[in-house]
Design a protein around this motif. Structure first.
Motif, PDB file in Angstrom:
ATOM      1  N   TRP A 594      -3.061   0.757  -5.309  1.00 25.88           N
ATOM      2  CA  TRP A 594      -1.789   0.193  -5.773  1.00 25.88           C
ATOM      3  C   TRP A 594      -1.808  -0.076  -7.263  1.00 25.88           C
ATOM      4  N   ASP A 630       1.974  -5.566   4.771  1.00 23.75           N
ATOM      5  CA  ASP A 630       2.721  -5.462   3.518  1.00 23.75           C
ATOM      6  C   ASP A 630       2.256  -4.282   2.693  1.00 23.75           C
ATOM      7  N   LEU A 633       3.656  -1.084   3.947  1.00 22.92           N
ATOM      8  CA  LEU A 633       5.059  -0.841   3.610  1.00 22.92           C
ATOM      9  C   LEU A 633       5.199  -0.364   2.180  1.00 22.92           C
ATOM     10  N   GLU A 634       4.483  -1.053   1.289  1.00 19.94           N
ATOM     11  CA  GLU A 634       4.554  -0.650  -0.114  1.00 19.94           C
ATOM     12  C   GLU A 634       4.041   0.769  -0.273  1.00 19.94           C
ATOM     13  N   ARG A 636       4.095   3.077   1.874  1.00 16.07           N
ATOM     14  CA  ARG A 636       5.042   4.047   2.421  1.00 16.07           C
ATOM     15  C   ARG A 636       6.129   4.395   1.421  1.00 16.07           C
ATOM     16  N   SER A 637       6.641   3.372   0.759  1.00 17.01           N
ATOM     17  CA  SER A 637       7.713   3.664  -0.200  1.00 17.01           C
ATOM     18  C   SER A 637       7.161   4.467  -1.367  1.00 17.01           C
ATOM     19  N   TRP A 638       5.943   4.139  -1.779  1.00 18.50           N
ATOM     20  CA  TRP A 638       5.376   4.900  -2.884  1.00 18.50           C
ATOM     21  C   TRP A 638       5.150   6.357  -2.493  1.00 18.50           C
ATOM     22  N   ALA A 640       6.740   8.076  -0.289  1.00 16.15           N
ATOM     23  CA  ALA A 640       8.007   8.807  -0.211  1.00 16.15           C
ATOM     24  C   ALA A 640       8.465   9.217  -1.607  1.00 16.15           C
ATOM     25  N   ASP A 641       8.262   8.316  -2.558  1.00 16.17           N
ATOM     26  CA  ASP A 641       8.652   8.616  -3.936  1.00 16.17           C
ATOM     27  C   ASP A 641       7.870   9.795  -4.480  1.00 16.17           C
ATOM     28  N   GLU A 644       8.782  13.206  -3.136  1.00 16.50           N
ATOM     29  CA  GLU A 644      10.021  13.792  -3.610  1.00 16.50           C
ATOM     30  C   GLU A 644       9.952  14.177  -5.074  1.00 16.50           C
ATOM     31  N   LEU A 659       2.305  10.612   4.690  1.00 17.16           N
ATOM     32  CA  LEU A 659       3.444  10.031   5.385  1.00 17.16           C
ATOM     33  C   LEU A 659       3.426  10.390   6.861  1.00 17.16           C
ATOM     34  N   GLU A 663       3.396   7.928  10.110  1.00 23.63           N
ATOM     35  CA  GLU A 663       4.341   8.014  11.218  1.00 23.63           C
ATOM     36  C   GLU A 663       3.622   8.100  12.543  1.00 23.63           C
TER      37      GLU A 663
END
Lengths: 675, 346
Positions: A594, A630, A633-634, A636-638, A640-641, A644, A659, A663
């Protein structure tokens, strides 16, 4: 219902075919109209083809370049081959294409044209006369897009090189390409595919330019080459480094043909680099027409080669039989077995591990030193107790060992010995090595060696059957009487002694077998020793990464080592599956990732993604969701970013895989938790 | 399917008792009436032992070099005479007929080197002897038994081949001119024409000094071994000129001596790596690597009946029976070819 669906699809297909056919018929009609124009021109009348150009432009903008140009271009090729008149008609045609359609038309023409000569016949000096065409051909297609294939690039650049009015544009293009190639930010941030595209374009330009033109601009070319090579070699990705090396070699051989050639050492096992190497040595325009008919050339050359080969063979035969009469008398001289004839070794091999350590540390005698290094592995295997007494000292000596005598296989011997010492006494040696990783005054090579050794040692400790010694070739004997390979006290026994072979043969011949039984070899099992020491390997490495030293700054210049460190941590995490510290290791690793997640360097980012994947694989799912919700979750968003928006393709793929793992983790837990 | 290769044979017997390094070996050329053949060995301590191969004991010990090493032994084809060269700068001629052992004549040598001499004798009363000369790169040719100097062969001033390391006199047939093959310190082999006193041909076949050479006059081919790793085979054509035919790489560097069997079928080399290598002379195919000695092998010699003897620094002389020609295999008290018994000679 099935029929209806099929019918719908068939109808769609039919419509598509009709549409395509309509385009094709449109193009036939265009061709017909052009022909009538020509007839009228040759008849002496003035006429304009602007209508045709506009229609062509509109069609291409719609995306139908392939159909229409697929019909037009072959015809125009054939027609413009001999007739000047048709060439001029063609030129007028493309000149009058409206500006907004120019790009589509030119792209389509370049894809459809079979080579630069055809393209020059079709386009003429359009690039010089028309501003928009010049922009498209020299800027947009080269710098702003990178989806085009190599043959297209070759057509484009060949077209620019073909005429003396267009050649200055080619030189200008080369200059700009080199500027882009050499800029540090481009090397760091541009995707690999674009960098390959630009390098290919540079190589093709070089192949087209002649000696005098290159010599005029020698200094500029050399300056850009030096800047570019530095940026490329600084990169952490081997593909980028290789690109830099190939282009630099080509550049230097063209600008300095008389001097010593710049030669890099790289493996050209990659298809891409082989293709590029072929481009770098490609013959320009003169042989291009021959290259375009490859189907004709080889059969012609093959047949003379075959006949030459046959001719060469037959005189060979009588020579062989001529000396046959002498061979008869030699049958009585049957050679003896000479397999024992080996290189004579000096008898200076040390017999104890302590002696080895001393010899390697202080000895001046090169033979003794070599013999000690070669014998070390066997000695460590033979006496693990003795090794444990001197383990840290031996690790220190091996870490500082230099290749004094150019011994063959030095690196492998040293690494293997270090790994064995670490395996024999994991806790103390790992503590020593991890402390030295962050110590002053080590070279980058040594620090990376430490990381490699730690991973290899962890691998050996964690796998149930340790790697067999290279000395024992016997198959691992299954069953409870198998001792771990380390303890078998038979150093250096290469093959089973003869008497054993004879005895076994006799037993086998006299035994009646009723059934063969399972032929699968059971792997030997042993305790997993990595469990108790995984923490010693992992946590010291992760502790001090953000404290810079005078000579070593992980977060600064030494990005390569940072990347390797992250990969190492990921590997250690992966190997710590099913150990008791896996959960705390996972937590620490996720925090580490992180902190670094926005790092600029691609190799570092790839390492971070692999570390996340190994956390997801190794830490048990319940602990993951229980202790680290937590962080997950963080993460996961990273992920996904990254999946893309990241520039590098490999990073995107790895993010997608991570990812998917997340899942799957969720899915595996959900049925358990759902009521 | 090829038969598995046999392991290399053991020596037929081993002669012990020299008590110092064996530097020279020679089988007696003359055919004895009773069939007992003799082997001469020269040692570091200056003694020449005469071994009876039947009883495998030393019959006589000749002490003529005052404690200095014997470097070369050669028996003359006529009569029972033996030449021995020692590092005491004497080349002694011994008369061994009827149980005598007395020095009949001696030649004073001027070279302090280790170069072995060579003779050219065909049964006539006069014979030729080549010895290393006074200057370091000279070879002196003497006419014996008168000891008159025929000529001194000195290389050109700019050639600088170094010391001659090994010599071989040769004559194509009785009427042609005598020639000398000399291997030098710089790794070259030179062919001298003695009557004209100049080099006919020179070929550089080694990087290291040539340690030993031998020549097959039937096929006009020779072989030389050096301190390096390769054996060089060269041929002599009609002009005459030397040409290197082939080189053969060995496992370990260092050859002390090379010798070709009298029937020109085998070649044996004595190696510094304690091994004796046997090759098929015609094709240079390696046939066997004989390991027995525990120190550098200094000399090898072939007998007329095919026995091979090797002398080494470990003070032993091993005698091997390998690829013997069938018609001349005299049975020695019921031996077998492979794995013979070892007899010790006190």
């Amino acid at each position: 219902m099935g029929d209806g669906r099929n019918a719908g699809e068939r109808l769609k297909g039919l419509i598509e075919v009709c549409r395509r056919r309509s385009w094709v018929s449109l193009s036939y009609q265009l061709a017909a109209s052009l022909w009538s124009v020509l007839l009228s021109v040759s008849g002496g009348q003035d006429c304009s083809v602007s209508f045709v150009s506009r229609v062509l432009g509109k069609v291409c903008v719609q995306g139908r370049q392939k159909e229409i140009l697929g019909v037009l271009v072959p015809r125009l090729t054939a027609l413009t081959q001999d007739s000047c008149l048709w060439q001029r008609v063609c030129w007028r045609l493309v000149e009058q294409v409206p500006d907004r359609a120019m790009e589509a038309v030119l792209t389509g023409l370049m894809e459809a044209a079979p080579g630069p000569e055809v393209l020059s016949r079709l386009l003429g000096n359009l690039v010089v006369k028309n501003k928009k065409a010049q922009f498209v051909l020299t800027q947009k297609l080269l710098f702003l897009q990178y989806r085009h294939t190599t043959p297209m690039l070759q057509s484009l650049l060949g077209y620019l090189a073909a005429d003396s009015q267009r050649r200055p544009l080619l030189v200008q293009a080369l200059k700009e390409l080199l500027e882009t190639w050499g800029s540090g930010s481009a090397v760091q941030h541009a995707p690999l595919a674009q960098q390959r595209y630009i390098s290919t374009a540079i190589l093709i330009c070089l192949a087209h330019l002649g000696e005098p033109e290159l010599q005029d601009r020698r200094d500029e070319l050399l300056a850009s080459m030096m800047a570019g090579v530095k940026c490329h070699l600084d990169s952490s990705l081997p593909a980028v480094r290789r690109l830099g090396m190939v282009v630099a070699e080509a550049l230097s051989s063209r600008t300095h043909p008389e001097g010593p050639a710049l030669k890099f050492q790289y493996e050209d096992d990659d298809e891409v680099s082989r293709e590029m190497l072929a481009l770098a040595t490609h013959q320009p325009l003169g042989n291009r027409s021959e290259a375009r008919d490859p189907s004709l050339a080889p059969p012609a050359t093959e047949t003379p080669a075959e006949t030459a080969g046959d001719g060469a063979q037959s005189p060979g035969l009588p020579q062989g039989s001529g000396s046959g009469s002498e061979l008869d008398s030699d049958d009585e001289f049957v050679p003896y077995d000479m397999s024992q004839d080996k290189v004579l070794k000096s008898s200076k091999v040390p017999l104890y591990v302590r002696d080895c350590v001393e010899v390697l540390a202080v000895s001046e005698d090169p033979e003794c030193w070599e013999a000690a290094l070669q014998a070390l592995e066997g000695l460590v295997h033979r006496s693990p107790e003795a090794t444990r007494e001197v383990s840290v000292e031996l690790a220190r000596v091996l870490l500082h060992l230099e290749d004094r005598t150019c011994l063959v296989g030095f690196e492998r011997l040293r690494q293997r010995a270090l790994v064995l010492v670490t395996v024999t006494d994991p806790a103390r040696v790992a503590e020593y090595l991890t402390s030295q990783f962050y110590a002053l005054n080590y070279s980058l090579r040594q620090r990376m060696d430490i990381l490699d050794v730690l991973v290899l040692a962890a691998q050996e400790l964690s796998r149930p059957g340790r790697l067999q010694r290279p000395g024992c070739y016997g198959s691992p004997r299954p069953g409870p009487q198998s001792l771990p390979a380390v303890a078998t006290p038979q150093p250096g026994s290469a093959a089973a002694p003869d008497w054993r072979v004879v005895v076994e043969e006799r037993i086998r011949s006299k035994t009646r077998r009723f059934s063969k039984g399972s032929s699968r070899q059971r792997l030997p099992s042993g305790p997993n020793d990595f469990n108790s020491v995984a923490g010693c390997f992992f946590f010291p490495l992760i502790q001090r990464f953000d404290r810079p030293l005078v000579t070593f700054d992980l977060l600064g210049d030494d990005q390569l080592v940072l990347g390797r460190l992250i990969h190492t941590l990921g590997a250690l995490m992966y190997l710590a599956v099913n150990t008791m510290v896996a959960a705390s290791m996972g937590k620490a690793l996720l925090e580490f990732v992180w902190a670094l997640r926005f790092h600029v360097d691609t190799y570092v980012r790839q390492g971070l993604l692999s570390a996340v994947a190994s956390v997801l694989l190794s830490v048990p799912a319940e602990r993951l969701l229980g202790d680290l919700p937590d962080e997950l979750l963080e993460a996961r968003s990273w992920l996904a970013d990254v999946a893309e928006k990241d520039v590098d393709e490999d990073c995107r793929k790895m993010a997608v895989r991570a990812l998917l793992l997340l899942e799957r983790l969720k899915d595996s837990l959900l049925p358990a938790s759902s009521p | 399917m090829a038969a598995p290769l046999q392991p290399p044979p053991d020596p037929q017997f081993v002669l012990r008792g020299v008590q110092s390094a064996v530097n020279a070996l020679h089988f007696c050329r003359e055919s004895q009436a009773q069939g007992s053949s003799l082997l001469f060995s020269g040692s570091q301590s200056g003694l020449v032992h005469i071994w009876n191969l039947q009883t495998r004991r030393a019959v006589t010990i000749l002490d003529g070099h005052g404690g200095q090493s014997v470097t070369w032994l050669q028996s003359l084809p006529q009569g029972s005479q033996l030449l021995s060269q020692g590092r005491d700068l004497q080349l002694c001629l011994w008369d061994l007929a009827e149980g005598r052992n007395a020095i009949v004549d001696s030649v004073h040598l001027e070279s302090v080197g280790f170069c072995k001499s060579s003779i050219l004798a065909d049964g006539q009363p006069c014979w030729m002897l080549a010895v290393p000369g006074k200057d370091t790169d000279e070879v002196q040719i003497l006419e014996m038994p008168s000891k008159t100097s025929v000529c001194t062969l000195k290389p050109e001033a700019d050639a600088k081949p170094g010391m001659p390391m090994c010599l071989r006199l040769w004559q194509a047939n009785c009427s042609s001119r005598p020639l000398l093959l000399a291997g030098y310190e710089d790794g070259s082999v030179a062919l001298w024409d003695i009557s004209e006193r100049k080099v006919c041909s020179q070929v550089s076949c080694h990087e290291e000094p040539v340690m030993g050479l031998d020549f097959d006059s039937q096929k006009a081919r020779g072989v030389s071994g050096s301190a390096g790793k390769a054996l060089a085979v060269w041929s002599l054509d009609g002009q005459p000129s030397l040409q290197v035919c082939s080189t053969h790489e060995l496992t370990n560097p260092g050859i002390a001596e090379v010798t070709i069997r009298p029937d020109h079928k085998l070649l044996a080399t004595a190696g510094w790596d304690h091994r004796i290598r046997v090759f098929h002379w015609k094709t240079m195919k390696p046939l066997a690597v004989l390991g027995f000695h525990s120190a550098s092998v200094h000399c090898v010699a072939f007998a007329a009946n095919g026995l091979l003897a090797a002398g080494s620094k470990d003070q032993r002389i091993s005698v091997w029976s390998l690829y013997r020609p069938r018609d001349s295999a005299t049975p020695f008290l019921g031996e077998s070819e492979v794995g013979g018994r070892h007899f010790t000679a006190a």
